[in-house]
Enzyme design. Structure first.
Site, PDB file in Angstrom:
ATOM      1  N   GLY A  91      19.239   8.550  64.894  1.00 37.70           N
ATOM      2  CA  GLY A  91      20.429   8.724  65.727  1.00 37.70           C
ATOM      3  C   GLY A  91      20.680  10.197  66.001  1.00 37.70           C
ATOM      4  N   TYR A  92      21.730  10.480  66.739  1.00 38.14           N
ATOM      5  CA  TYR A  92      21.996  11.872  67.104  1.00 38.14           C
ATOM      6  C   TYR A  92      22.459  12.692  65.898  1.00 38.14           C
ATOM      7  CZ  TYR A  92      21.598  10.386  71.962  1.00 38.14           C
ATOM      8  OH  TYR A  92      21.141   9.900  73.167  1.00 38.14           O
TER       9      TYR A  92
ATOM     10  N   CYS B 255      34.863  13.323  63.837  1.00 37.41           N
ATOM     11  CA  CYS B 255      34.890  14.600  64.541  1.00 37.41           C
ATOM     12  C   CYS B 255      36.266  14.895  65.146  1.00 37.41           C
ATOM     13  CB  CYS B 255      33.811  14.639  65.612  1.00 37.41           C
ATOM     14  SG  CYS B 255      33.845  13.244  66.753  1.00 37.41           S
TER      15      CYS B 255
ATOM     16  N   ASN C 261      30.817  18.058  68.093  1.00 34.71           N
ATOM     17  CA  ASN C 261      30.998  16.835  67.309  1.00 34.71           C
ATOM     18  C   ASN C 261      29.796  16.502  66.431  1.00 34.71           C
ATOM     19  OD1 ASN C 261      30.017  16.435  70.101  1.00 34.71           O
ATOM     20  ND2 ASN C 261      29.603  14.341  69.403  1.00 34.71           N
TER      21      ASN C 261
END
Lengths: 326, 326, 326, 326
Positions: free
Chosen positions: B10-11, B132, B293
């Site tokens: 994932g990011y 975030c 974020n």
């Protein structure tokens, strides 16, 4: 009607040309720009390239016309106002010079916002279109203020694309600085606060953010009602105010992707989309309004106001609905 | 320290890998992804292409390590928590499973936000990084709440880029729908409201807008002080709280282009920029916080918290400052 | 004419609806979508929100109409073709099923590109609109090929926005991956090469790049003439071919900002802008064509072709010129 | 080494500062800007806000340093060259003044492109970094030219973000005109054609397009080999040239989303990604190179060249790999 556009090389001027050229009752006879005089309008406004014969002219000699739209910067229309009014029976100003009815000359101008001033606009020959953020905020707040659903101040978060800053390059609109900006350039004290107060009787505590768009204004007004309110009351206030408005669409879906107004779908069109939500305790109403700052917030509002003033069908020349996707 | 990244495709996982691979005290021994097991991490994360030998592995067999970072989606870490904790002395969770200290297992986790919980983090072996938007809002609001400069609720306008929605395609993040979106996807009732209340003792009335960015969170908190306040009081509260913080920068210039925090300049860096303005009557304080974020709001916050927990210099591995222009 | 749009929930379908709803000779009686049957079209296409009464219907029952536009995906129109043609006198297909005149059924369809096939389109009742990149490339290359100004192959660099990939989410169009992509997804062997060869008799060696736009196709064709050519020869070939075309604009200015075609100004409009330059030695001609892939490259080309087929004024319903700025 | 950055308020200057401030062997003692003298660098370069004590100074008084980086515009370094060289033992120029070895002074400068001139750079004290597009094109073409895989001219399609135009606002970079531009501002005759010819011995027929990015250059070179070539031959030529290069990554995957070089993932990093494809008949090789114009194409190339010249590890200060997503 013969029509002139003053300040036709700017972005608002370009949109006035586009709308006037497509309007069955209008015949554009003059488009002025001191800097570009003698060149085809399509060199500056590539979307108008096919109007090869329409050239910018100097603003010093004005043809007599039926209607003159002015997109001149602050102070410039006021400076030449006498000359203007002798050349045109009807003047529609998109700049700030005559927005304040208590300012010099302002008393002669009717506010070019049919949703709030339709009856005053009928037959008007002096029309002053409000600023784009003030238009969005006033449409959003006034019905709730009128219904007693808000206290006397409101947090108004306004987001604006770069075209609102005009066609003149500046450090603030230099692409590398602007493409990904979330730039709060006015956190407090924006001068549209007074215009909003005048249009809807509420103190707006504004914060304005430049966002990564070219076109579009979105206003999010956070209203504190004096007592808990239900969604149905808010719906009712908006429906009473706008059910018959040709350019106001109420958008407050409970499902789907596009549940609240988003300016992206309004590019080129004259709609102001309007929606809202209410906190679970009923003590905050979040109202959202979106529009294209160059159309409903400027050139489209001007044409719509002229349509009302002249008794044309209100949608005339304003049929383009926007795009999806965009 | 040997390190594993769970949910590495994932990011947030990709940013954990980037930061851990550049951290002098960390040695990445495992990066898990069920879907991509066996493939080089660079196929999914092109910025890591030069780490040709690092392959994703199945999450079912975990190497014993000193620290395990988890970027698993909601519920997945809780489900396998016993197995995890037997494989790693220190666990840093970036998901929501253990954020609530009153939720199951939450009491064992320290909040991974050094600016608010530094002393609790020293020596910690269970760390839960906040969301975030909650991080940005808490950093923005807590010092003023603690100083008695706000009443008990605040309008919190949060703007977020698309990467916050994760790496999984969906209609909401389909490019033609998202590139120019100003989409208010949660006007009221966002679940981070509770997290913010916990972190800074103020009811947040949140409105969340998806804006045309990939990375970045910007929070604009509109606080109503109980009495008129002066700018100097606000400055003072922020300075007292953050003057020695390595990753908090106070940004409230009176001139120039970049007067208030803008997330664009923070991409890839671990800073949270913080600024404010006050209405002329002193009755509204507008606080602005910005961060990346995926970094300060996730992977960077995790590494910073680990640095504190382990007694490493707090900036270790987090030296990249962001870019300009971007 | 009563009109149906098949596959109306996709992006091409939405643009067909927009154009047909604004076309004075067309009356939209049906808009099909299996997934969204029963819902207002405005839920999917926010720009059509004001058409509150128009609902998607199942495609299984078709009203008898005068014209049926099909925006169905590959293979689907062919599959139900008999049923379709019994319900509609005229069929305009925007998909690939009948583009190849030597493919099954293709011989019955006339190519929906009036600039190249106007006389064949007069009176036609089966029209197949070419692909958007093939349209741009064919308009760009054909006059020079016909004038003998190019050898038998050409490097064709095509750039495309994300809307060309359709409304279905996928990893390739996930916003965080796509917003800043310069993704060469087909460096060689694109299947439009054959379509271009058929339309203009030249082997196209294509390279296709997905660029950070939603709408727009731009084709840059690098032609090698068999002998040095002068700019005037190229101008002459294009003028001979297109001087009277209502939707082709020749754009090759020596000064100004917008010297060659750029798709941004064509959004929503039906123009194909066309320009060129020549290397100093006369041995390379660079031809540039730009269009809106959903309009001139799809829905607009369909309506224009129908106008020609039916003998309506060719611009009918296609008056919107695009925007500036955008 | 004590270091000065001349022209530090521009975009290349800002990146030089960022890299030099993070370089363990460099100590920034001076950053010049006539316009901003006396102000902190962070006011202009927000990513450097935390270096509160570093102020811009006038360029008229130069501290004696070990290395001076010049990011001055065309002509300005040449004008003050004598004064410069008496203040600094090593000069690294990022402007065009000394790029041409046959131009005035050029013979004293070594080309700052380690991938092609590593041995000449060892010990060098005068280094001239090539232009960003020339760097990308030369890295892409030279190995194939050297291997005899291309004829003597090539179509070179270069795409560039807006930061390449510098920090000075202009109509071409005004955000409303630039955000969605696919502007072919130089279809033929670009002056980098000569630089590319010098670096790799091939005539480049360039076409340059300004694309909707801030950072990034992507070059697509279409080479015509004298005989049909196979993919393996091209791979082999690139591997021979670049297998040991720390900043060249070969990217030519047959599957996945990111199969060819895309500048988006290189932002802030010093990589040049390189890939290719071959037409089915072997008669066109499409080579793609991507880099960050402000880093590998300017400030990073300068630091890398200095590292080579001084015998530092070549990656020193250039460890940041880029981001995903971005």
């Amino acid at each position: 009607m013969k029509a002139t556009v003053l300040g036709a090389a700017g972005y608002v001027g370009g949109e006035l040309l586009r709308l006037a050229l497509g309007h069955p009752e209008l015949d554009v006879v003059q488009a002025t720009s001191r800097r570009h005089a003698g060149r085809p309008v399509g060199l500056v406004h590539p979307h108008l390239r096919h109007h090869a014969g329409l050239l910018f002219t100097e603003p010093d000699t004005l043809e007599p016309v039926d209607v003159l739209f002015s997109a001149l910067p602050r102070g410039e229309l006021a400076r030449v106002h006498d000359r203007i009014t002798s050349a045109a029976r009807t003047v529609v100003d998109l700049g700030p010079d005559f927005r304040d009815p208590e300012g010099p000359g302002g008393a002669h101008y009717v506010t070019g916002l049919p949703e709030l001033y339709r009856s005053a606009l009928a037959g008007a020959t002096r029309i002053s279109v409000p600023g784009c953020m003030a238009t969005a905020a006033a449409v959003a707040i006034r019905p709730l203020a009128a219904a007693g659903l808000t206290r006397d101040d409101a947090v108004v978060d306004a987001r604006t694309g770069s075209s609102g800053a005009g066609a003149e390059p500046s450090p603030a609109t230099h692409h590398p600085e602007r493409q990904h900006a979330m730039r709060i350039y006015k956190a407090t004290g924006h001068r549209h606060e007074r215009e909003i107060a005048r249009l809807c009787g509420v103190r707006a505590r504004m914060t304005v953010t430049a966002v990564p768009l070219v076109r579009g204004v979105q206003v999010v007004a956070h209203l504190r009602p004096p007592r808990p309110v239900a969604r149905a009351e808010v719906w009712s206030a908006f429906r009473d105010a706008y059910a018959d408005e040709p350019f106001v669409r109420l958008v407050a879906h409970r499902s789907g992707l596009h549940r609240l107004p988003d300016p992206q779908f309004l590019c080129g069109g004259n709609f102001v989309d309007l929606g809202f939500d209410v906190d679970d305790d009923g003590l905050r109403v979040v109202v959202v309004a979106a529009l294209d700052n160059l159309v409903k917030g400027a050139a489209g509002g001007a044409v719509q106001s002229l349509n009302v003033a002249q008794g044309f069908e209100e949608r005339t020349g304003l049929e383009f609905p926007g795009l999806h996707p965009v």
